[in-house]
Design an enzyme around this catalytic site. Structure first.
Site, PDB file in Angstrom:
ATOM      1  N   HIS A   1     -31.982   9.077  -1.051  1.00  0.00           N
ATOM      2  CA  HIS A   1     -32.364  10.482  -1.189  1.00  0.00           C
ATOM      3  C   HIS A   1     -32.761  10.791  -2.634  1.00  0.00           C
ATOM      4  O   HIS A   1     -32.166  10.271  -3.576  1.00  0.00           O
ATOM      5  CB  HIS A   1     -31.202  11.390  -0.779  1.00  0.00           C
ATOM      6  CG  HIS A   1     -30.743  11.180   0.636  1.00  0.00           C
ATOM      7  ND1 HIS A   1     -29.909  10.149   1.001  1.00  0.00           N
ATOM      8  CD2 HIS A   1     -31.010  11.877   1.777  1.00  0.00           C
ATOM      9  CE1 HIS A   1     -29.670  10.217   2.302  1.00  0.00           C
ATOM     10  NE2 HIS A   1     -30.330  11.252   2.792  1.00  0.00           N
TER      11      HIS A   1
ATOM     12  N   ASP B   1     -27.041   3.889   0.540  1.00  0.00           N
ATOM     13  CA  ASP B   1     -27.638   4.294   1.807  1.00  0.00           C
ATOM     14  C   ASP B   1     -29.045   3.751   2.017  1.00  0.00           C
ATOM     15  O   ASP B   1     -29.681   4.053   3.027  1.00  0.00           O
ATOM     16  CB  ASP B   1     -27.628   5.816   1.963  1.00  0.00           C
ATOM     17  CG  ASP B   1     -28.146   6.561   0.744  1.00  0.00           C
ATOM     18  OD1 ASP B   1     -28.622   5.900  -0.200  1.00  0.00           O
ATOM     19  OD2 ASP B   1     -28.070   7.797   0.726  1.00  0.00           O
TER      20      ASP B   1
ATOM     21  N   ASP C   1     -30.723   5.568  -4.733  1.00  0.00           N
ATOM     22  CA  ASP C   1     -30.230   6.182  -3.497  1.00  0.00           C
ATOM     23  C   ASP C   1     -31.413   6.455  -2.573  1.00  0.00           C
ATOM     24  O   ASP C   1     -32.538   6.662  -3.028  1.00  0.00           O
ATOM     25  CB  ASP C   1     -29.528   7.497  -3.871  1.00  0.00           C
ATOM     26  CG  ASP C   1     -28.697   8.095  -2.762  1.00  0.00           C
ATOM     27  OD1 ASP C   1     -29.284   8.621  -1.809  1.00  0.00           O
ATOM     28  OD2 ASP C   1     -27.455   8.059  -2.877  1.00  0.00           O
TER      29      ASP C   1
ATOM     30  N   HIS D   1     -27.060  15.802  -5.933  1.00  0.00           N
ATOM     31  CA  HIS D   1     -27.717  16.969  -5.344  1.00  0.00           C
ATOM     32  C   HIS D   1     -27.128  18.300  -5.805  1.00  0.00           C
ATOM     33  O   HIS D   1     -27.709  19.352  -5.517  1.00  0.00           O
ATOM     34  CB  HIS D   1     -27.647  16.920  -3.817  1.00  0.00           C
ATOM     35  CG  HIS D   1     -28.345  15.753  -3.200  1.00  0.00           C
ATOM     36  ND1 HIS D   1     -29.663  15.452  -3.448  1.00  0.00           N
ATOM     37  CD2 HIS D   1     -27.899  14.802  -2.335  1.00  0.00           C
ATOM     38  CE1 HIS D   1     -30.002  14.378  -2.766  1.00  0.00           C
ATOM     39  NE2 HIS D   1     -28.958  13.954  -2.085  1.00  0.00           N
TER      40      HIS D   1
END
Length: 374
Positions: free
Chosen positions: A177, A256, A175, A139
């Site tokens: 995200h 995650d 992931d 990110h």
């Protein structure tokens, strides 16, 4: 599909002791031990002898300027020294926020992960396999932190691979995200294939469904199970990577997306991740780099990332762990979260989850059809 991957040497593991005891703060999701658990568990399993362990260097500020701005790198470095930031720095660079707090190693820790990713590109100049579980901070933006990520080591890894002979790189991110920072860097680069499978509607709420020749986003509904991920693997990920003609594959293997993670709402077992690792290895790319990423339950992260390391080496996973490995898992704590109060026994005694099979929803099939190669 393709030939079996045969590295020139045994897979290498990049790690560091800086992650042991380093925390973003008492109540931050990254308060839990992750990389140190993988190191300890792998050693307890007999899977991490000294000759394949590579200490991660800490990157110097100037080396980060290949993607991050000098002003941002200087602000991050200064914030660690002062252990505080001004309102102007907080507003401009998103440092000192609840997500990206000031903490003692706030430059040294991400700079070590970034150094490991830059080193991985150099180690892979002659081919092989590298595992860097501290990497995967996808990110980070050129001029600001984001989503617990102060630097963007996947971007630095890809740049390092290209600098060391890999003209075409496939980046796969599983992931929960979406890797918004990596898409900013390479979303319109025809020589980088980026495929992201992420939970729809989850922060940062980017990565809408769609595909070009080099950018594929697959937002998935809550409750994604192993069979649904297998469909994405076999119909989207593997055929697109095989057709791209890559010199290197980078997998961001965030933990995650598993059922037990407190920050997302997907329902994978850790065997879904292992299957993707093995599938990508089977494509026969000359360079393969696996990074970590998200993951906020210490048991599920430790078991998943250690399982991935075992799969990369072809190790047999015992049905029940030996006492030394079990002791590593029993020593973990997950304070402040309900999942840590009464952890199930298999979190201590096994590595491999029972696969989480389920029906494949038509809405997911429709999304796969929209992004699978012609």
């Amino acid at each position: 599909m393709g030939v079996m991957f045969r590295p020139m040497t045994r897979p290498l593991f990049i790690g560091s002791e800086i992650y042991r005891g380093s925390s973003y703060g008492r109540w931050h999701p990254l308060r839990v031990p992750r990389v140190s658990t993988v190191m300890d568990l792998s050693r307890a399993m007999g899977w991490l002898p000294p000759d394949i362990y590579v200490p991660s260097p800490r990157v110097k500020p100037q080396a980060l300027h290949i993607w991050h701005t000098p002003d941002y790198v200087a602000a991050l470095h200064a914030a660690e020294a002062a252990q505080e930031v001004s309102e102007a720095v907080r507003a401009r660079h998103h440092l000192g926020t609840p997500n990206n707090p000031v903490f003692p190693e706030m430059y040294r820790r991400p700079a070590t992960a970034a150094g490991g990713s830059l080193l991985a590109g150099e180690l892979l100049a002659v081919g092989g396999i590298v595992y860097h579980p501290a990497g995967g901070t996808h990110h980070g933006m050129p001029d600001r932190a984001g989503g617990f990520c102060y630097l963007n080591d996947p971007v630095l890894a890809i740049l390092s691979l290209r600098r060391n002979g890999a003209a075409r790189v496939a980046y796969i991110d599983i992931d929960a995200h979406h890797p918004d920072g990596v898409e900013v860097a390479f979303g319109d680069d025809p020589d980088v294939l980026m495929i992201s499978v992420h939970e729809e509607g989850l922060w940062p709420r980017t990565g809408n469904l769609g595909a070009t020749d080099s950018l594929v986003n697959v937002p998935v509904p809550k409750g994604l199970n192993d069979d649904e991920m297998a469909l994405i693997r076999d119909e989207v990920i593997l055929p697109r990577v095989a057709a791209f003609g890559v010199d290197a594959i980078v997998l961001q293997c965030g933990a995650d997306a598993v059922e037990e993670d407190p920050q997302a709402h997907l329902s994978l077992s850790n065997q879904a991740h292992v299957a993707i690792v093995l599938g990508l290895m089977g494509l026969g790319a000359p360079r393969f780099l696996v990074l970590g990423g998200g993951g906020y339950n210490p048991w599920s992260v430790g078991r998943l990332w250690t399982s991935v390391w075992g799969a990369m080496n072809g190790f047999d996973v015992p049905e029940r762990l030996e006492p030394e490995a079990e002791a590593v898992l029993r020593a973990l704590r997950f304070d402040g979260n309900s999942r840590g109060r009464n952890p199930p026994d298999h979190w201590f005694t096994t590595l491999a989850d029972v696969p989480r099979h389920g029906s494949i929803r038509e809405e997911l099939r429709a999304r796969v059809r929209q992004v699978q190669p012609a």
